[in-house]
Design an enzyme around this catalytic site. Sequence first.
Site, mmCIF file in Angstrom:
data_model
loop_
_atom_site.group_PDB
_atom_site.id
_atom_site.type_symbol
_atom_site.label_atom_id
_atom_site.label_comp_id
_atom_site.label_asym_id
_atom_site.label_seq_id
_atom_site.Cartn_x
_atom_site.Cartn_y
_atom_site.Cartn_z
ATOM 1 N N LYS A 1 -9.579 -10.447 2.346
ATOM 2 C CA LYS A 1 -10.792 -10.364 1.513
ATOM 3 C C LYS A 1 -10.532 -10.853 0.098
ATOM 4 O O LYS A 1 -9.395 -11.004 -0.328
ATOM 5 C CB LYS A 1 -11.329 -8.933 1.466
ATOM 6 C CG LYS A 1 -10.359 -7.878 0.898
ATOM 7 C CD LYS A 1 -10.387 -7.740 -0.618
ATOM 8 C CE LYS A 1 -9.298 -6.795 -1.114
ATOM 9 N NZ LYS A 1 -9.041 -6.866 -2.543
ATOM 10 N N PRO B 1 -1.432 -13.741 2.585
ATOM 11 C CA PRO B 1 -0.242 -13.567 1.752
ATOM 12 C C PRO B 1 0.083 -12.082 1.527
ATOM 13 O O PRO B 1 -0.820 -11.265 1.360
ATOM 14 C CB PRO B 1 -0.621 -14.221 0.421
ATOM 15 C CG PRO B 1 -1.705 -15.187 0.766
ATOM 16 C CD PRO B 1 -2.430 -14.608 1.952
ATOM 17 N N ALA C 1 -5.833 -5.113 6.391
ATOM 18 C CA ALA C 1 -6.329 -5.828 7.571
ATOM 19 C C ALA C 1 -5.446 -5.513 8.777
ATOM 20 O O ALA C 1 -5.954 -5.328 9.894
ATOM 21 C CB ALA C 1 -6.372 -7.334 7.306
ATOM 22 N N ASP D 1 -8.898 -0.062 1.074
ATOM 23 C CA ASP D 1 -9.459 -1.335 1.547
ATOM 24 C C ASP D 1 -9.587 -1.407 3.074
ATOM 25 O O ASP D 1 -10.083 -2.401 3.603
ATOM 26 C CB ASP D 1 -8.588 -2.503 1.075
ATOM 27 C CG ASP D 1 -8.732 -2.777 -0.417
ATOM 28 O OD1 ASP D 1 -9.783 -2.410 -0.999
ATOM 29 O OD2 ASP D 1 -7.803 -3.364 -1.003
HETATM 30 O O1 C5P Z 1 -5.598 2.859 -1.255
HETATM 31 P P1 C5P Z 1 -4.301 2.135 -1.323
HETATM 32 O O2 C5P Z 1 -3.187 2.862 -0.626
HETATM 33 O O3 C5P Z 1 -4.398 0.700 -0.941
HETATM 34 O O4 C5P Z 1 -3.913 2.121 -2.872
HETATM 35 C C1 C5P Z 1 -2.613 1.874 -3.338
HETATM 36 C C2 C5P Z 1 -2.454 2.500 -4.726
HETATM 37 O O5 C5P Z 1 -3.306 1.838 -5.662
HETATM 38 C C3 C5P Z 1 -2.833 3.958 -4.826
HETATM 39 O O6 C5P Z 1 -1.748 4.779 -4.526
HETATM 40 C C4 C5P Z 1 -3.257 4.099 -6.276
HETATM 41 O O7 C5P Z 1 -2.136 4.235 -7.094
HETATM 42 C C5 C5P Z 1 -3.862 2.753 -6.569
HETATM 43 N N1 C5P Z 1 -5.346 2.729 -6.442
HETATM 44 C C6 C5P Z 1 -6.127 3.272 -7.448
HETATM 45 N N2 C5P Z 1 -7.500 3.236 -7.373
HETATM 46 C C7 C5P Z 1 -8.100 2.659 -6.301
HETATM 47 C C8 C5P Z 1 -7.338 2.094 -5.247
HETATM 48 C C9 C5P Z 1 -5.943 2.139 -5.351
HETATM 49 O O8 C5P Z 1 -5.590 3.792 -8.437
HETATM 50 N N3 C5P Z 1 -9.442 2.613 -6.244
#
Ligand code: C5P
Length: 312
Positions: A8, A103, A113, A142
Site C-alpha cells: 500500500k 520492499p 500484507a 496495517d
Molecule cells: O502496528 P504496528 O505493529 O505495525 O506498529 C509498529 C510500531 O509503530 C508500534 O509498535 C508503534 O511504536 C508504532 N506505531 C504508532 N502509531 C501507529 C502505528 C504504529 O506509534 N498508529
Amino acid sequence: MKASAPGKLNVTLACSSPDERGYHPLRTVFMAVGLREEVEVIPADRWSLQTTMVDSAGNEMPLPAELSALAPQENLAVRAASALLQKAGIRGAAQLRITKRVPVAGGMAGGSADAAAALVATAATFAIDQDYSDLARQLGADVPFALAGNVALGTGYGDRLQPIGQAAARHWVFASAAGQGLSTPTVFRRFDMMGQPHTPPWALPGTAAGPLEEQLASALADPDPRPLGQLMFNDLQPAALAERPALAQVIEVARDSGALGAQVSGSGPTVVALAENGEQARKIGSALESLPQVGRVVVITGPAGGARIERE
Ligand code: C5P
C-alpha cells in the site's frame, strides 16, 4: 493453499501526538497497489518458514538481513497463522512459503500484507470460518487494510477502515532505499521529538472530516490525476527525512522528472511518486534508478484488490 495480499501507500497521512499506549492516532487515506505478497500454507508437524524475495520480473533477489535474522516464530505471517489456529481451537502447525515482492521495511506494509495473506490462506487450509478482523488489528495497524485492499480512509491507528468506493486507476513509482529500511517505531519517535509537525488545514485524527477530505474524494475519482497529486501529504515525512536526509533528493528528482506528487511512503524510506501515465512513470523510474540512495524502482498501478486466495 496460497493467498496474496497487496502493498500500500498512504495518499494522505495526518498524525497526532501519541496516546496513553504510546500509539499515534492517524487519519490516512490508503491505496493498495498491484505489488502482491504471496503466502502458501502447508500443514506440518511444526512451524517453519521459507521466504523468497523476487523483483517485478520474477527474478530472485537476496533476502535483506532484517528478514533472514528472524526466527520463524517472530515472523508476522507465522504469528498470524498460529494465532488463527489457536483462536479456532485447532492444534496444528504449518510450513509457510512466502514470496515477497514488496520492499522490506519500506513503508509499504509488506509485513502486514504477509500477515493478511497468511490469515486468508490459513483459514482456507484449515477450513476456519470464524471472523478474524480483531485478530488482524492485534497483529498490526496495517493488517486490516491489507485484508481489505482498494482505497479506504483509516482512522484509529489506521486500523479502522471506511472504504472509499470511487477511485480511478493511477500510475505510481516506488523507489526503495539502497541499504537498510527504516524502523516504524524509530520514525514515530522522531516525529514525537520534532513536536508533531502537521500539515494544516487537514483534519487531525479524532476531529470531523474537513472540506479538503471531500476534495480528496473527488480527486480520487477524477480521471485527471493532477488534483490528486496536489492533495498528497504525509505528516511522517519530516521525521523520515530527519532519519534519512538523502531522501529529500529522491523526492526532488521525482518532481523534476514530472511527478504530480512525490513523498515518503508511510514511515519510509520508500519514496512514492504519482505519474500522469505509464510512460511518464517509466521516465520518472529511470531518473530515480540513477540515484545512489535508491535501491529498487517499481512502477505499478493502484488501486488493487485486498487479500485473496490464488489458484494456480
Ligand atoms: O502496528 P504496528 O505493529 O505495525 O506498529 C509498529 C510500531 O509503530 C508500534 O509498535 C508503534 O511504536 C508504532 N506505531 C504508532 N502509531 C501507529 C502505528 C504504529 O506509534 N498508529
